[in-house]
Design a protein around this motif. Structure first.
Motif, PDB file in Angstrom:
ATOM      1  N   UNK A 168      27.885  76.512   9.119  1.00 47.34           N
ATOM      2  CA  UNK A 168      26.873  77.463   9.596  1.00 47.34           C
ATOM      3  C   UNK A 168      26.198  76.947  10.859  1.00 47.34           C
ATOM      4  N   UNK A 169      25.758  75.696  10.861  1.00 51.29           N
ATOM      5  CA  UNK A 169      25.056  75.172  12.032  1.00 51.29           C
ATOM      6  C   UNK A 169      25.975  75.112  13.250  1.00 51.29           C
ATOM      7  N   UNK A 170      27.204  74.644  13.067  1.00 57.21           N
ATOM      8  CA  UNK A 170      28.097  74.554  14.223  1.00 57.21           C
ATOM      9  C   UNK A 170      28.478  75.932  14.753  1.00 57.21           C
ATOM     10  N   UNK A 171      28.601  76.939  13.876  1.00 59.03           N
ATOM     11  CA  UNK A 171      28.894  78.286  14.353  1.00 59.03           C
ATOM     12  C   UNK A 171      27.722  78.875  15.120  1.00 59.03           C
ATOM     13  N   UNK A 172      26.502  78.640  14.650  1.00 62.60           N
ATOM     14  CA  UNK A 172      25.316  79.142  15.357  1.00 62.60           C
ATOM     15  C   UNK A 172      25.191  78.457  16.712  1.00 62.60           C
ATOM     16  N   UNK A 173      25.395  77.151  16.749  1.00 61.21           N
ATOM     17  CA  UNK A 173      25.314  76.427  18.018  1.00 61.21           C
ATOM     18  C   UNK A 173      26.398  76.910  18.972  1.00 61.21           C
ATOM     19  N   UNK A 174      27.611  77.119  18.474  1.00 60.40           N
ATOM     20  CA  UNK A 174      28.672  77.635  19.329  1.00 60.40           C
ATOM     21  C   UNK A 174      28.313  79.011  19.877  1.00 60.40           C
ATOM     22  N   UNK A 175      27.760  79.866  19.043  1.00 57.08           N
ATOM     23  CA  UNK A 175      27.371  81.206  19.490  1.00 57.08           C
ATOM     24  C   UNK A 175      26.307  81.120  20.586  1.00 57.08           C
ATOM     25  N   UNK A 176      25.308  80.290  20.371  1.00 55.73           N
ATOM     26  CA  UNK A 176      24.246  80.139  21.380  1.00 55.73           C
ATOM     27  C   UNK A 176      24.823  79.585  22.677  1.00 55.73           C
ATOM     28  N   UNK A 177      25.653  78.546  22.587  1.00 55.36           N
ATOM     29  CA  UNK A 177      26.259  77.972  23.784  1.00 55.36           C
ATOM     30  C   UNK A 177      27.139  78.980  24.505  1.00 55.36           C
ATOM     31  N   UNK A 178      27.932  79.705  23.766  1.00 54.34           N
ATOM     32  CA  UNK A 178      28.887  80.632  24.370  1.00 54.34           C
ATOM     33  C   UNK A 178      28.227  81.861  24.966  1.00 54.34           C
ATOM     34  N   UNK A 179      27.183  82.363  24.324  1.00 53.78           N
ATOM     35  CA  UNK A 179      26.572  83.613  24.798  1.00 53.78           C
ATOM     36  C   UNK A 179      25.455  83.393  25.819  1.00 53.78           C
ATOM     37  N   UNK A 180      24.709  82.299  25.688  1.00 57.35           N
ATOM     38  CA  UNK A 180      23.542  82.159  26.572  1.00 57.35           C
ATOM     39  C   UNK A 180      23.598  80.957  27.483  1.00 57.35           C
ATOM     40  N   UNK A 181      24.028  79.818  27.031  1.00 59.85           N
ATOM     41  CA  UNK A 181      23.964  78.626  27.854  1.00 59.85           C
ATOM     42  C   UNK A 181      25.086  78.593  28.899  1.00 59.85           C
ATOM     43  N   UNK A 182      26.329  78.794  28.458  1.00 62.34           N
ATOM     44  CA  UNK A 182      27.457  78.704  29.376  1.00 62.34           C
ATOM     45  C   UNK A 182      27.996  80.070  29.795  1.00 62.34           C
ATOM     46  N   UNK A 183      27.238  81.114  29.624  1.00 57.25           N
ATOM     47  CA  UNK A 183      27.706  82.469  29.946  1.00 57.25           C
ATOM     48  C   UNK A 183      27.811  82.713  31.426  1.00 57.25           C
TER      49      UNK A 183
END
Length: 105
Positions: free
Chosen positions: A90-105
Motif C-alpha cells: 500500500x505505501x509503495x503504491x501510494x508513493x509511486x502514484x504521488x511520484x508519477x502524477x505530481x512530482x515527476x509529471x
C-alpha cells in the motif's frame, strides 16, 4: 491451433501440480531438491519486477527521475524493516502514484 495450445498448457500445469500435491502418489523429493526449489520464487519475482523498474523502451533507466526506481527502493526498505506485505504494498503504491502524477509529471 490457439485453442489446442491453451488446452495443452492447461493440462501441463494441472499434471505438474497434481504430481506434487497428490499425497497418494509415491513421489518424494530429496532435501537437496527441496532446498533448490526454495530459490524459485525469488528468482521468478525478480525476473518480473527488474525489467519494470530498471528499463523503459528497452533502455536502462537509472536516473533520479525514475518513479519506479524510487518506489522500488522504498518498498524494499519498508519490507526489510516491517516484514509486512500489505503495508509495503500500500505505501509503495501510494508513493509511486504521488511520484508519477505530481512530482515527476
Amino acid at each position: 491451433m490457439v485453442l489446442l495450445s491453451i488446452f495443452a498448457m492447461a493440462a501441463l500445469v494441472f499434471i505438474s501440480r497434481y504430481l506434487f500435491l497428490e499425497p497418494k502418489l509415491p513421489l518424494k523429493m530429496s532435501a537437496k531438491l527441496q532446498r533448490l526449489l526454495t530459490y524459485s520464487s525469488p528468482a521468478v519475482l525478480t525476473a518480473i519486477w527488474a525489467p519494470i523498474v530498471f528499463t523503459n523502451d528497452h533502455q536502462l533507466q537509472l536516473h533520479t527521475h525514475n518513479p519506479y526506481l524510487w518506489a522500488a527502493i522504498l518498498a524494499a526498505l519498508i519490507a526489510w524493516k516491517t516484514r509486512n506485505v500489505l503495508l509495503t504494498t500500500v505505501i509503495s503504491m501510494v508513493v509511486f502514484l504521488v511520484l508519477n502524477l505530481w512530482v515527476f509529471a
